[in-house]
Design a protein around this motif. Structure first.
Motif, PDB file in Angstrom:
ATOM      1  N   GLU A  24       1.108  -1.213  -0.035  1.00 20.59           N
ATOM      2  CA  GLU A  24      -0.101  -0.430   0.001  1.00 20.59           C
ATOM      3  C   GLU A  24       0.840   1.124  -0.112  1.00 20.59           C
ATOM      4  OE1 GLU A  24      -1.886  -1.922   3.357  1.00 20.59           O
ATOM      5  OE2 GLU A  24      -3.311  -3.021   1.497  1.00 20.59           O
ATOM      6  N   ARG A  40       3.106 -11.122 -13.701  1.00 20.94           N
ATOM      7  CA  ARG A  40       1.732 -11.214 -14.108  1.00 20.94           C
ATOM      8  C   ARG A  40       0.984 -11.354 -12.608  1.00 20.94           C
ATOM      9  NH1 ARG A  40      -0.698 -15.429 -12.934  1.00 20.94           N
ATOM     10  NH2 ARG A  40       0.734 -16.081 -11.876  1.00 20.94           N
ATOM     11  N   GLU A  41       0.861 -11.811 -11.799  1.00 24.07           N
ATOM     12  CA  GLU A  41       0.066 -11.733 -10.943  1.00 24.07           C
ATOM     13  C   GLU A  41      -1.063  -9.588 -10.693  1.00 24.07           C
ATOM     14  OE1 GLU A  41       0.697 -11.703  -6.189  1.00 24.07           O
ATOM     15  OE2 GLU A  41      -1.452 -12.636  -6.527  1.00 24.07           O
ATOM     16  N   GLU A  45       1.356  -5.944 -19.096  1.00 26.14           N
ATOM     17  CA  GLU A  45       2.677  -6.178 -19.735  1.00 26.14           C
ATOM     18  C   GLU A  45       3.949  -6.694 -19.204  1.00 26.14           C
ATOM     19  OE1 GLU A  45       1.713  -3.956 -17.739  1.00 26.14           O
ATOM     20  OE2 GLU A  45       2.615  -2.135 -17.539  1.00 26.14           O
TER      21      GLU A  45
ATOM     22  N   THR B  12      -2.564 -12.427 -17.840  1.00 32.06           N
ATOM     23  CA  THR B  12      -2.233 -11.966 -16.799  1.00 32.06           C
ATOM     24  C   THR B  12      -3.167 -11.478 -15.973  1.00 32.06           C
ATOM     25  OG1 THR B  12      -2.372  -9.958 -18.183  1.00 32.06           O
ATOM     26  CG2 THR B  12       0.147 -11.197 -18.400  1.00 32.06           C
ATOM     27  N   ARG B  13      -2.295 -10.657 -14.854  1.00 36.08           N
ATOM     28  CA  ARG B  13      -3.654  -9.555 -13.647  1.00 36.08           C
ATOM     29  C   ARG B  13      -5.644 -10.729 -13.035  1.00 36.08           C
ATOM     30  NH1 ARG B  13      -3.532  -5.437 -17.520  1.00 36.08           N
ATOM     31  NH2 ARG B  13      -6.725  -5.026 -17.351  1.00 36.08           N
ATOM     32  N   GLN B 104     -11.391  -6.269   0.667  1.00 41.05           N
ATOM     33  CA  GLN B 104      -9.629  -6.405   0.367  1.00 41.05           C
ATOM     34  C   GLN B 104      -9.561  -7.032  -1.548  1.00 41.05           C
ATOM     35  OE1 GLN B 104      -6.053  -7.495  -0.819  1.00 41.05           O
ATOM     36  NE2 GLN B 104      -7.545  -9.422   0.328  1.00 41.05           N
ATOM     37  N   PHE B 112      -7.165  -3.518  -9.533  1.00 39.84           N
ATOM     38  CA  PHE B 112      -6.220  -3.429  -9.995  1.00 39.84           C
ATOM     39  C   PHE B 112      -6.030  -4.374 -11.268  1.00 39.84           C
ATOM     40  CE2 PHE B 112      -3.680  -1.712  -5.836  1.00 39.84           C
ATOM     41  CZ  PHE B 112      -4.209  -0.892  -5.215  1.00 39.84           C
ATOM     42  N   LEU B 113      -7.341  -4.944 -11.055  1.00 37.81           N
ATOM     43  CA  LEU B 113      -7.133  -6.396 -12.221  1.00 37.81           C
ATOM     44  C   LEU B 113      -7.916  -6.436 -13.135  1.00 37.81           C
ATOM     45  CD1 LEU B 113      -5.869  -9.351  -9.402  1.00 37.81           C
ATOM     46  CD2 LEU B 113      -5.408  -7.557 -10.563  1.00 37.81           C
ATOM     47  N   PRO B 122      -2.401  -1.455 -19.344  1.00 36.45           N
ATOM     48  CA  PRO B 122      -1.317  -2.593 -18.817  1.00 36.45           C
ATOM     49  C   PRO B 122      -1.975  -3.229 -17.317  1.00 36.45           C
ATOM     50  CG  PRO B 122       0.326  -1.596 -19.948  1.00 36.45           C
ATOM     51  CD  PRO B 122      -1.014  -0.268 -19.739  1.00 36.45           C
ATOM     52  N   SER B 123      -2.277  -2.433 -16.595  1.00 38.26           N
ATOM     53  CA  SER B 123      -1.710  -2.763 -15.172  1.00 38.26           C
ATOM     54  C   SER B 123      -2.360  -1.428 -14.721  1.00 38.26           C
ATOM     55  CB  SER B 123      -0.262  -3.125 -15.017  1.00 38.26           C
ATOM     56  OG  SER B 123       0.161  -1.623 -15.104  1.00 38.26           O
ATOM     57  N   VAL B 124      -2.683  -1.644 -13.620  1.00 39.53           N
ATOM     58  CA  VAL B 124      -2.550   0.112 -12.154  1.00 39.53           C
ATOM     59  C   VAL B 124      -1.031   0.787 -12.636  1.00 39.53           C
ATOM     60  CG1 VAL B 124      -2.032  -1.175  -9.868  1.00 39.53           C
ATOM     61  CG2 VAL B 124      -3.750   0.045  -9.838  1.00 39.53           C
ATOM     62  N   PHE B 125      -0.165  -0.094 -12.827  1.00 44.68           N
ATOM     63  CA  PHE B 125       0.527   1.194 -12.160  1.00 44.68           C
ATOM     64  C   PHE B 125       1.431   2.322 -13.267  1.00 44.68           C
ATOM     65  CE2 PHE B 125       2.462  -3.035 -10.984  1.00 44.68           C
ATOM     66  CZ  PHE B 125       2.656  -3.093  -9.714  1.00 44.68           C
ATOM     67  N   PRO B 126       0.655   2.189 -14.357  1.00 46.50           N
ATOM     68  CA  PRO B 126       0.541   3.441 -14.840  1.00 46.50           C
ATOM     69  C   PRO B 126      -0.350   4.401 -14.597  1.00 46.50           C
ATOM     70  CG  PRO B 126       1.027   1.840 -16.969  1.00 46.50           C
ATOM     71  CD  PRO B 126       0.599   1.119 -15.284  1.00 46.50           C
ATOM     72  N   VAL B 128      -0.659   5.582 -11.399  1.00 46.31           N
ATOM     73  CA  VAL B 128      -0.330   5.967 -10.822  1.00 46.31           C
ATOM     74  C   VAL B 128      -0.301   7.693 -11.336  1.00 46.31           C
ATOM     75  CG1 VAL B 128       1.270   6.204  -8.834  1.00 46.31           C
ATOM     76  CG2 VAL B 128       0.736   4.034  -9.683  1.00 46.31           C
ATOM     77  N   VAL B 135      -5.495   5.840  -7.673  1.00 48.73           N
ATOM     78  CA  VAL B 135      -4.668   4.576  -7.257  1.00 48.73           C
ATOM     79  C   VAL B 135      -4.709   4.905  -5.157  1.00 48.73           C
ATOM     80  CG1 VAL B 135      -2.556   3.731  -7.074  1.00 48.73           C
ATOM     81  CG2 VAL B 135      -3.757   4.727  -9.273  1.00 48.73           C
ATOM     82  N   LEU B 139      -5.841   2.057  -2.365  1.00 49.67           N
ATOM     83  CA  LEU B 139      -4.979   1.651  -1.835  1.00 49.67           C
ATOM     84  C   LEU B 139      -5.408   1.878   0.075  1.00 49.67           C
ATOM     85  CD1 LEU B 139      -1.257   2.865  -3.431  1.00 49.67           C
ATOM     86  CD2 LEU B 139      -2.355   0.427  -3.623  1.00 49.67           C
ATOM     87  N   LYS B 142      -8.225  -0.841   0.420  1.00 48.12           N
ATOM     88  CA  LYS B 142      -7.835  -2.115   0.465  1.00 48.12           C
ATOM     89  C   LYS B 142      -6.502  -1.639   1.693  1.00 48.12           C
ATOM     90  CE  LYS B 142      -4.109  -3.847  -2.593  1.00 48.12           C
ATOM     91  NZ  LYS B 142      -3.380  -5.103  -1.207  1.00 48.12           N
ATOM     92  N   LYS B 143      -6.243  -0.618   2.665  1.00 49.96           N
ATOM     93  CA  LYS B 143      -4.951  -1.049   3.705  1.00 49.96           C
ATOM     94  C   LYS B 143      -6.540  -1.291   4.904  1.00 49.96           C
ATOM     95  CE  LYS B 143      -1.643   1.294   5.993  1.00 49.96           C
ATOM     96  NZ  LYS B 143      -1.526   0.547   6.458  1.00 49.96           N
TER      97      LYS B 143
END
Lengths: 245, 428
Positions: A24, A40-41, A45, B12-13, B104, B112-113, B122-126, B128, B135, B139, B142-143
């Protein structure tokens, strides 16, 4: 340039990768400091250009081996993530039964479809540079190891037993509660997680480098417990180790 | 007529390893397959010989994400086998824990998925960079859920304190009150979550199937109840084998199941279809705002049903905590008498109904075990949905087809480690 890191898993519950996602607040800092190229989880990409690989899970079948070797070839640093990867973990419980029986028990007359061999930790197949122990891993320890790697330092992992941490936090010894505890010989670093919640240490972080087995035997004797009881405990996570055999 | 090859090797995810394989030659579908390639782990075999006090700790390791659900289901089965009747306090604490896990897991999956597909990421990271407030909100929620589980279970992933006939250590009242305060303060985050998911364009796809979940007279069931089906009424959990009918298929290391039809669905959407009339006001309003109506036959809306359940998890946790604070907490005697016996437990965990079934000898040593995992029960339904969806999207570009199929599988929030482990798409 930010270091490229990747996550991989073999036979496991993926709980250790979940612990990474569960960071977090710190997760945003970690994402800022590294470039995650494969996870992957959590992401679609992927790139095979990475310097640090975190590998969760045990090796349980022939086809896992070339996959792991490829990861080892690519990664400058390979970190085993969690008990399945570092010491074999619960997957090795099956090693104590005839594997044909194990397969037939779960898959019946179709058991031939399901390949398996005795479960083993990552370092039984390829060299491992560092280990983040535990089932599951401790989030703070993961962050500590990542920081060390980013600074080019060797991550410090405790070499003293869980008992030390248990005393430090002032827990009542769980032997006093009638439990068989492996804290006297298990590697610290979890902050005596389970004894703090009045459960016994089951040895998920593996043995300290030079375990004082005599001390464990004396404690067992003092509380009227047997070495067999302790060995049985060890099998849950440490079955792969000779010590448990 | 076109050729299509989709080969998603390790989807993935999702939790675990699964593949999607699609092969279309000159407009004719030659292959459309959902494969589970996770390494089998053999829990049911290797818990035999272990003591009743260890079984929940071992079977928790089937899955990191649903480890609380596995722990509680395992304890239920052990207690049923040993003839242990738990206290009202233990039952209350466990019901709070399962709500924490549901919150959770649903926040993780929906934000996220699943959500990245809807915004083309492609994921949650971009996100951010592009959507930092989203995001950070995810978080924060989830926390909150993880902290709730830490307070009541000692740890979110592989909880420590839940044990046979109680808890090794009870939560501190001051920690419970702090969690309650944060649950109440989560209102604006829930509102913002509803607003976000109202904007996502969910694919319009319908395929009616059988929906199976727990059902309880008392509440929207998660922790306990009877098995309920949209096709076949209800039956006690001890009858689970006749309703799940496990079988093996060559493309999967996980087992498949079927009941009245060729396949059935479990999870948030199945629970919603069976038990929606038991949702309290705010969750019911959330469902209305999100356009979710029972009976719902669109599997893509499983993610939306999870968002509704996330709202419910917050409200239900507050209600149960109030009941707990009202009654007060006390140390209880957890000692039991051992006896030989068999017992079945069932908990509706984030991904659907779960069963554990153990037989013990007179010394409390496990001699037989069987676990039926939610994702296993969904595999056949995922396959049938893919077969129905593919012809409807066949005129689209290959990449869009691949994304549609991936989104379909992700909507089930499959947990492949559990089902042994599952996901990848192959177009060959």
């Amino acid at each position: 340039m930010k270091p490229k890191i990747a996550f991989f898993d073999f036979a496991s519950c993926e709980g250790c990768q979940l612990q990474v996602v569960n960071l977090e607040a710190e997760m945003l800092d970690v994402i800022g400091a590294v470039d995650i190229v494969q996870f992957r989880e959590a992401m679609a990409e992927k790139s095979d250009d990475y310097a640090i690989a975190f590998v969760e899970g045990s090796i349980t079948r022939e086809k896992d081996i070339p996959r792991l070797k490829k990861i080892r070839e690519q990664a400058a640093i390979l970190v085993a993530l969690g008990a399945c990867a570092t010491i074999g973990g619960v997957n090795c419980l099956k090693n104590f039964q005839p594997l044909d029986d194990v397969r037939k028990y779960v898959y019946g007359d179709k058991s031939d479809w399901y390949e398996t061999f005795p479960a083993r930790p990552i370092n039984a197949v390829v060299p491992v540079d560092y280990s983040i122990h535990g089932c599951p891993i401790h989030k703070a320890e993961f962050v500590r190891v990542v920081k060390s790697l980013l600074l080019g330092k060797k991550p410090e992992i405790p070499t003293y037993p869980v008992c030390v941490e248990c005393k430090r936090v002032g827990n009542v010894c769980v032997f006093e509660l009638g439990l068989t505890c492996l804290g006297p010989v298990t590697r610290a670093g979890c902050g005596a997680w389970c004894p703090t919640y009045r459960d016994n240490c089951a040895g998920c972080r593996g043995l300290v480098p030079d375990p004082n087995t005599n001390a464990e035997k004396e404690v067992l004797k003092k509380y009227g417990l047997t070495v067999e009881q302790a060995i049985s405990q060890f099998r849950i996570f440490l079955g792969y180790s000779e010590v448990a055999k | 007529m076109k050729n299509i090859n989709v080969n998603v090797d390790h989807l993935t995810r999702v939790e675990g390893h699964g593949n999607i394989v699609v092969n279309v030659k000159e407009g004719k579908i030659e292959e459309c397959k959902w494969e589970v390639v996770e390494a089998p782990r053999f829990f049911e075999a290797f818990v035999r010989g272990r003591s009743y006090l260890e079984i929940a700790h071992i079977t928790s390791r089937i899955c990191g994400i649903c480890s609380i659900g596995h722990t509680l289901c395992s304890l239920q089965a052990t207690e049923a086998a040993l003839g242990v009747k738990i206290s009202e306090q233990t039952r209350l604490l466990r019901r709070i824990l399962i709500q924490g896990e549901n919150l959770q897991s649903h926040v993780l999956h929906s934000y996220f998925l699943a959500a990245p597909d809807f915004v083309g990421a492609p994921s949650v990271f971009p996100l951010v960079q592009t959507h930092p407030e989203v995001v950070v909100r995810a978080l924060r929620m989830k926390k909150l859920a993880n902290d709730l589980c830490d307070v009541f279970g000692g740890r979110t992933v592989h909880p420590i304190t839940p044990t046979v006939n109680g808890f090794t250590k009870l939560p501190e009242i001051k920690d419970i009150k702090e969690i309650r305060r944060r649950l109440v303060a989560a209102g604006p985050d829930l509102e913002a979550t509803l607003a976000l998911f109202q904007t996502l364009k969910i694919p319009d796809f319908q395929r009616e199937t059988e929906y199976i979940s727990l059902k309880s007279k008392e509440e929207y069931a998660l922790y306990e109840g009877v098995i309920a089906s949209t096709d076949a009424g209800t039956t006690p959990v001890a009858n689970y084998r006749n309703w799940t009918n496990e079988y093996l298929v060559p493309q999967s290391t996980a087992k498949y199941t079927k009941h009245v039809r060729d396949s059935y669905m479990v999870g948030a959407l199945a629970r919603f279809n069976n038990n929606h009339d038991q949702l309290p006001a705010r969750a019911r309003k959330a469902a209305e705002e999100l356009g979710l109506k029972a009976p719902c036959y669109n599997p893509f809306l499983n993610t939306v049903a999870q968002v509704v359940e996330a709202v419910h998890a917050v409200d239900e946790s507050i209600r149960l905590i109030d009941e707990l604070l009202d009654k007060g907490l006390q140390e209880e005697d957890r000692r039991i008498l051992l006896k030989a016996g068999r017992g079945v437990g069932s908990v509706d965990v984030p991904r659907g109904i779960l069963f554990h079934d153990y037989t013990y000898d007179k010394n409390g040593i496990c001699v037989e075990a069987n676990c039926i995992i939610p994702t296993n029960q969904n595999h056949a339904n995922i396959q049938k949905d893919m077969e129905a969806l593919l012809p409807q999207v066949l005129d689209r570009p290959q990449e869009e087809i691949r994304l549609s199929l991936e989104m379909l599988v992700r909507a089930y929030d499959p947990c492949i480690s559990c089902s042994t482990h599952l996901l990848k798409v192959e177009f060959i």
